[in-house]
Design a protein around this motif. Structure first.
Motif, PDB file in Angstrom:
ATOM      1  N   UNK A  42       1.007  -1.301  -0.132  1.00  0.00           N
ATOM      2  CA  UNK A  42      -0.005  -0.090  -0.013  1.00  0.00           C
ATOM      3  C   UNK A  42       0.848   1.286  -0.394  1.00  0.00           C
ATOM      4  N   UNK A  43       0.310   2.658  -0.223  1.00  0.00           N
ATOM      5  CA  UNK A  43       1.029   3.814   0.042  1.00  0.00           C
ATOM      6  C   UNK A  43       0.123   5.068   1.002  1.00  0.00           C
ATOM      7  N   UNK A  44       1.003   5.174   1.645  1.00  0.00           N
ATOM      8  CA  UNK A  44       0.459   6.043   2.981  1.00  0.00           C
ATOM      9  C   UNK A  44       0.951   7.419   2.936  1.00  0.00           C
ATOM     10  N   UNK A  45      -0.444   8.390   3.142  1.00  0.00           N
ATOM     11  CA  UNK A  45       0.203   9.489   3.386  1.00  0.00           C
ATOM     12  C   UNK A  45      -0.172  10.029   4.163  1.00  0.00           C
ATOM     13  N   UNK A  46       1.058  10.808   4.579  1.00  0.00           N
ATOM     14  CA  UNK A  46       1.179  11.210   6.649  1.00  0.00           C
ATOM     15  C   UNK A  46       1.151  12.849   5.574  1.00  0.00           C
TER      16      UNK A  46
ATOM     17  N   UNK B 225       4.146  20.901  14.732  1.00  0.00           N
ATOM     18  CA  UNK B 225       5.567  20.498  14.465  1.00  0.00           C
ATOM     19  C   UNK B 225       6.030  18.685  15.402  1.00  0.00           C
ATOM     20  N   UNK B 226       5.509  19.035  15.830  1.00  0.00           N
ATOM     21  CA  UNK B 226       5.689  17.661  16.487  1.00  0.00           C
ATOM     22  C   UNK B 226       4.952  16.517  15.582  1.00  0.00           C
ATOM     23  N   UNK B 227       3.937  16.571  15.395  1.00  0.00           N
ATOM     24  CA  UNK B 227       3.811  16.240  14.150  1.00  0.00           C
ATOM     25  C   UNK B 227       4.532  15.335  12.914  1.00  0.00           C
TER      26      UNK B 227
ATOM     27  N   UNK C 201       3.851   8.913   0.750  1.00  0.00           N
ATOM     28  CA  UNK C 201       3.726  10.515   0.066  1.00  0.00           C
ATOM     29  C   UNK C 201       3.581  11.264   1.491  1.00  0.00           C
ATOM     30  N   UNK C 202       3.999  12.388   1.180  1.00  0.00           N
ATOM     31  CA  UNK C 202       3.968  13.616   2.861  1.00  0.00           C
ATOM     32  C   UNK C 202       3.467  14.638   2.048  1.00  0.00           C
ATOM     33  N   UNK C 203       2.721  15.117   2.678  1.00  0.00           N
ATOM     34  CA  UNK C 203       1.909  16.726   2.669  1.00  0.00           C
ATOM     35  C   UNK C 203       2.056  17.157   4.062  1.00  0.00           C
ATOM     36  N   UNK C 204       3.407  18.184   3.924  1.00  0.00           N
ATOM     37  CA  UNK C 204       2.987  18.932   5.453  1.00  0.00           C
ATOM     38  C   UNK C 204       3.049  20.430   5.396  1.00  0.00           C
TER      39      UNK C 204
ATOM     40  N   UNK D  86      -2.698   9.052   6.960  1.00  0.00           N
ATOM     41  CA  UNK D  86      -2.221   9.710   8.738  1.00  0.00           C
ATOM     42  C   UNK D  86      -2.276  10.941   8.237  1.00  0.00           C
ATOM     43  N   UNK D  87      -3.486  11.188   9.536  1.00  0.00           N
ATOM     44  CA  UNK D  87      -3.524  12.620   9.848  1.00  0.00           C
ATOM     45  C   UNK D  87      -3.404  13.322  11.734  1.00  0.00           C
ATOM     46  N   UNK D  88      -1.854  13.423  11.103  1.00  0.00           N
ATOM     47  CA  UNK D  88      -1.163  13.992  12.514  1.00  0.00           C
ATOM     48  C   UNK D  88      -1.990  14.831  13.502  1.00  0.00           C
ATOM     49  N   UNK D  89      -2.743  14.867  13.847  1.00  0.00           N
ATOM     50  CA  UNK D  89      -3.508  16.915  14.364  1.00  0.00           C
ATOM     51  C   UNK D  89      -3.919  16.412  15.117  1.00  0.00           C
ATOM     52  N   UNK D  90      -4.154  15.756  15.474  1.00  0.00           N
ATOM     53  CA  UNK D  90      -5.269  15.338  17.420  1.00  0.00           C
ATOM     54  C   UNK D  90      -4.063  15.360  18.354  1.00  0.00           C
ATOM     55  N   UNK D  91      -5.527  14.391  19.219  1.00  0.00           N
ATOM     56  CA  UNK D  91      -4.923  14.401  20.237  1.00  0.00           C
ATOM     57  C   UNK D  91      -4.807  12.857  21.325  1.00  0.00           C
TER      58      UNK D  91
END
Length: 464
Positions: A94-98, A136-138, A162-165, A193-198
């Motif tokens: 698979x492909x993962x988008x971070x 920025x920790x994400x 794939x990365x989208x910052x 993966x949306x690393x913007x929660x808690x």
């Protein structure tokens, strides 16, 4: 060939060993005041993007790494710089988008900070600084996890990444949808993966499975053609402050719950959560009562709320005996899952127009909308993520809702139909994102980085 258990152990060890370097890099990012709001110097946002790009390039994992922006529809302007990277999948993996964002909130009143907001400072097991947690920790959780995967498996693993910052999330993600459209091929993925929660708390990981939407706008209340002497005309002429106070008071009932006809709520059970926990996490003093009705988490996760977040009015230092001709406020409404944000806004606008006192003139501008989101928890990616979180934290993860909003998730769903979306994060309830003294709990960051590295390893072993 090594066993899956050996692979996972090697990835875990590499992730733990890489935490100090990730935190050092995070500190360097925190030093960059990358506020993307209008009126702030955009140069630090560009500098932040360049710093993030350098970190991504240094992994040596991507075929392409670039800084890019996109047009803001209907304005002629362009959005803030984002970092985009791509590595294709091989052998049926698979492909993962971070996703994460490198822009930050303004610092507000700097006198309320116990240490300089853009000087990373460690005390009491936490890293303090604007952006240290959000988000920025994400970024560094993503980068640290990729470093661990390379350290343990080498750079020829088969997982696509794939990365989208993003560089303007805090400022409304105005070019987000256009960016996705412009770069759809590079960003298309099976898992996002949306690393913007808690997380539930500093020890217990969570997957965010529901988010409220938001409807934000500016309201101008006008009652006079010009300012007038309050002694000469007060008592006969309605000033704009009086009208604004009376009008805003109609938005809530006596319990503090939203009192606008047409706003809906979601009826679903919530976990146990005590008033004592609320007081601790929100900073609610003992003499102040909570507002709303129902379970506390239902009020935060599943019901609408309305907040006045800003006001243009004479300041205390400039106060004079004057009737104000107009007042402008910013109203931010959180929309319960199941209701469209524009539908909620229309209900609020209709309410305000119907309750305008003394014939006050109302003007509505600056609209921003973001729809609520409910995660489909039936997919294999959620199963893998839960297992990785449990292994990293040593505690079973919980599914939780969040009262905040991530409006762009609706754009991800629309652009990448069929992708499994995981909303994760590095924050704990005491992170104080958006507030003075924002901080990152160091143990939570360590566990979040390890969990993501373990998830990447699981996906690299999965054939679609």
């Amino acid at each position: 060939m090594t066993s899956d258990l050996t692979r996972a152990e090697a990835v875990r060890d590499a992730a733990l060993a890489g935490v100090p370097a990730a935190l050092a890099d995070l500190g360097n990012l925190v030093r960059i005041p990358s506020v993307a709001f209008p009126g702030f110097d955009p140069a630090p946002v560009r500098r932040s993007a360049e710093a993030v790009k350098a970190l991504v390039e240094a992994t040596g994992l991507f075929e392409t790494v670039a800084i890019a922006d996109a047009a803001i529809p209907e304005t002629g302007g362009r959005g803030m710089p984002a970092v985009l990277a791509s590595r294709p999948a091989r052998n049926g993996r698979p492909t993962i988008l971070l996703y994460a964002h490198h822009d930050v909130q303004p610092v507000g009143d700097e006198s309320l900070w116990e240490s300089p907001p853009f000087e990373p400072t460690v005390r009491g097991g936490r890293l303090y600084g604007r952006g240290a947690a959000d988000d920025k920790a994400g970024i560094m959780a993503h980068v640290g996890a990729l470093r661990a995967l390379k350290e343990a498996l080498g750079d020829d693993f088969d997982l696509g990444v794939a990365l989208f910052f993003e560089g303007e999330e805090e400022a409304g993600s105005l070019s987000f949808a256009q960016f996705l459209s412009d770069h759809a091929d590079a960003l298309r993925a099976d898992v996002i993966v949306v690393a913007d929660s808690g997380n539930w708390d500093s020890r217990t990981p969570a997957l965010t499975v529901s988010l409220r939407g938001n409807a934000k706008f500016r309201l101008r209340v006008r009652t006079l053609e010009h300012a007038s002497h309050s002694g000469m005309f007060g008592g006969a002429v309605p000033d704009a402050m009086m009208a604004t106070v009376q009008l805003l008071a109609t938005l809530w009932d006596d319990d503090g719950a939203a009192a606008v006809e047409g706003l809906t709520e979601r009826d679903t059970p919530t976990p146990d959560y005590t008033e004592e926990t609320l007081r601790d996490e929100a900073g609610l003093p003992s003499g102040v009562s909570p507002i709303g009705r129902g379970t506390i988490l239902s009020r935060i996760w599943n019901k609408p709320s309305i907040t006045v977040t800003g006001i243009d009015a004479p300041s205390v230092v400039n106060a004079s005996n004057t009737l104000s001709p107009e007042i402008t406020v910013v109203i931010s409404a959180r929309v319960a899952p199941g209701q469209e944000a524009k539908s909620a806004y229309q209900a609020i606008e209709a309410h305000l127009r119907a309750h305008a006192p003394f014939g006050a003139e109302l003007e509505f501008t600056g609209h921003e909308f973001g729809n609520p989101f409910l995660v489909d928890t039936s997919g294999w990616a959620v199963t893998d993520a839960r297992a990785a979180l449990g292994d990293a934290y040593g505690v079973d993860p919980v599914d939780m809702g969040v009262g905040g909003s991530i409006p762009f998730i609706a754009d991800l769903v629309r652009e990448f139909e069929g992708a499994q979306i995981l909303v994760t994060g590095v924050e704990d309830p005491h992170a104080r994102a958006h507030s003075p003294n924002e901080s990152l709990h160091l143990d939570t960051f360590r566990n979040a980085l390890v969990a993501e590295a373990l998830l990447l390893e699981k996906l690299d072993a999965r054939t679609l």
